[in-house]
Design an enzyme around this catalytic site. Structure first.
Site, short mmCIF file in Angstrom:
data_model
loop_
_atom_site.label_atom_id
_atom_site.label_comp_id
_atom_site.label_asym_id
_atom_site.label_seq_id
_atom_site.Cartn_x
_atom_site.Cartn_y
_atom_site.Cartn_z
N GLU A 21 0.82 -1.21 0.00
CA GLU A 21 0.00 0.00 0.00
C GLU A 21 0.86 1.26 0.00
OE1 GLU A 21 -3.44 0.03 2.53
OE2 GLU A 21 -3.49 -2.13 2.60
N LYS A 65 -15.81 -1.45 4.30
CA LYS A 65 -15.23 -1.80 3.00
C LYS A 65 -16.37 -2.28 2.12
CE LYS A 65 -10.64 -3.44 4.49
NZ LYS A 65 -9.92 -4.64 5.00
N ARG A 84 -8.81 -1.18 -0.26
CA ARG A 84 -8.19 -2.48 -0.04
C ARG A 84 -6.71 -2.41 -0.41
NH1 ARG A 84 -12.02 -6.42 1.50
NH2 ARG A 84 -10.07 -7.21 2.40
N SER A 85 -5.97 -3.49 -0.10
CA SER A 85 -4.55 -3.47 -0.44
C SER A 85 -4.35 -3.58 -1.96
CB SER A 85 -3.81 -4.58 0.29
OG SER A 85 -4.48 -5.80 0.18
C1 2PG Z 1 -7.03 -3.97 5.90
C2 2PG Z 1 -6.81 -3.78 4.41
C3 2PG Z 1 -6.31 -2.42 4.06
P1 2PG Z 1 -6.63 -5.85 2.86
O1 2PG Z 1 -6.71 -5.04 6.45
O2 2PG Z 1 -7.60 -3.11 6.54
O3 2PG Z 1 -5.10 -2.12 4.74
O4 2PG Z 1 -6.00 -4.78 3.87
O5 2PG Z 1 -7.28 -5.09 1.76
O6 2PG Z 1 -5.49 -6.71 2.40
O7 2PG Z 1 -7.65 -6.64 3.65
MG MG Z 2 -7.71 -4.35 8.42
#
Ligand code: 2PG
Ligand code: MG
Length: 441
Positions: free
Chosen positions: A204, A334, A363-364
């Site tokens: 990220e 999200k 998201r990542s």
């Molecule tokens: C999180 C997200 C964003 P990922 O864990 O909050 O940093 O990561 O999208 O990989 O779930």
């Molecule tokens: Mg998280």
């Protein structure tokens, strides 16, 4: 105006993986959106669909789109572009079980967000304002939460903590919060360079550090805030995403960096120790997603000084928020965890009913899509988290937030600022810390 065409397209994300773009047309109105994708995904998330096999690591979506395109056209053409609920209902009919994807949450969320853009275009409104009118409350500007160091699943487990971020409760605008954060980011990079510990950048855009313990990373970030000239935690403070489900091996939390394996209560003690030693005001997913009781114990232990955020724990799910939302102070929102905007809005409503604050999150795996910045403003979330302040897929969102800020301020809207961290060590004080000490204002 009625939907008259749906176009699906394979595009690319920030990890070099294929992802889904959907374009909806309704007369002259066009809306387009790209699905993001997580690496540290929660068990309860709406599941995305990929082609599998060996091509492109199994991540391709060509077959997924060949299958979904005709289904979307049959389901959506003829619907009112401004009836987001009806569009999302149709998507849910195509995908009745979020956990056994027929078309995939990557397809449903891209379609749902594209519909919102087209709906906004049909009424000639910016998306943030359209969302505030249709699914949200009063528009306001969120406090940015920005990654400085990346670890966990986003940096090959080099650090146990997934995200070391900062928030700027002392800032009086998004403009100022981003500037202060950029100062901290530069200082962190310089400190890592001086110590020979700069290993590049993580997924990220945060620095990818080479450290021998989690404490070293926390100490470096604290020092970076000081070197940038800010008072911690009143002006700039630390926020962590532990993403603890990633550390849980079924029996214990494996903190490989610290060479220890902890049970739940020991993990709580370790995290409370970090909160005692460093200017931390927010901790996300402190324990694994199955352990709401453990999360509650941590929340009780840090009440009045630290915000506790549920990501994998709550997966933007209204029913989960209603049943275990009281174990945290804050919900991470999200949209792709929910699958459609209508369901994400339902989770937001459940969080509000439970008295939680809300942080909208990217998201990542991301792209140039900026929908999340409009959602944060339109739905009035207290925070926005999209990764670092580097890399185009992150700066696209921060820069969009800057543009939105001008319009929101012009129409009398406000910046949430310090109030986003209510109930923490950074929040009770008024504006006594709002002037930076380094005079770079
Ligand atoms: C999180 C997200 C964003 P990922 O864990 O909050 O940093 O990561 O999208 O990989 O779930
Ligand atoms: Mg998280």
């Amino acid at each position: 105006m009625k939907v008259d065409d749906v176009i699906v397209r394979r595009v690319w994300d920030s990890r070099g993986r294929p992802t889904v773009e959907v374009e909806l047309r309704a007369g002259a109105a066009i809306g387009r959106a790209i699905a993001p994708s997580g690496a540290s995904t929660g068990r309860g998330e709406a599941a995305e669909r990929r082609d599998g096999g060996s091509r492109l690591g199994g991540f391709d979506v060509s077959d997924v789109l060949d299958h979904a395109g005709p289904l979307l056209r049959a389901a959506l053409v003829g619907l009112d572009i401004n009836d987001q609920a009806a569009i999302d209902r149709r998507l849910r009919e195509l995908e009745p079980d979020k956990h056994h994807p027929m078309i995939g949450a990557n397809v449903t969320i891209a379609t749902s967000m594209a519909a919102a853009w087209a709906g906004a275009s049909a009424v000639s409104r910016p998306l943030w304002r359209h969302l505030s009118d249709t699914l949200g409350g009063p528009a306001r500007l969120p406090l940015p939460e920005i990654q400085i160091l990346g670890g966990g699943a986003h940096a090959d487990g080099r650090l146990d903590i997934q995200d070391l971020l900062v928030v700027a409760p002392g800032a009086s605008s998004v403009v100022q919060a981003l500037e202060w954060t950029a100062e901290v980011y530069l200082c962190a990079g310089a400190l890592l360079q001086e110590g020979g510990r700069r290993g590049g950048v993580a997924d990220e855009g945060g620095w990818w550090p080479r450290f021998d313990s989690n404490d070293d990373a926390l100490a470096l970030l604290t020092k970076a805030i000081e070197r940038a000239g800010y008072e911690a935690p009143n002006q700039v403070a630390i926020a962590l995403d532990i993403a603890a489900s990633q550390l849980w091996d079924g029996a214990r939390y494996q903190l490989r960096c610290d060479h220890v394996a902890l049970d739940g209560p020991e993990m709580v003690t370790t995290l409370v120790g970090w909160c005692d030693r460093y200017p931390i005001v927010s901790v996300e997913d402190p324990l694994a997603e199955h352990d709401a009781a453990g999360v509650s114990a941590f929340t009780r232990a840090v009440t009045g000084r630290v915000q506790v955020v549920g990501d994998d724990l709550l997966v933007t799910d209204a029913a989960l928020v209603r049943s275990i939302g009281d174990s945290v102070t804050t919900m991470l929102l999200k949209p792709n965890q929910a699958g459609t905007l209508t369901e994400a809005a339902a989770a937001l409503a459940a969080a509000r009913a439970a008295g939680l604050t809300v942080i909208a999150s990217a998201r990542s795996g991301e792209s140039e899509d900026v929908t999340i910045a409009h959602i944060a403003v339109g739905w009035g979330t207290e925070g926005l988290k999209v990764g670092s302040i580097t890399r185009g897929e992150r700066t696209a969102k921060w820069n969009e937030l800057l543009r939105i800020e001008e319009a929101v301020v012009a129409s009398g809207g406000s910046f949430v600022g310090r109030a986003a961290l209510r109930g923490t060590a950074a929040a009770p004080q008024a504006d006594q810390w709002s002037t930076p000490r380094n005079g770079n204002e």
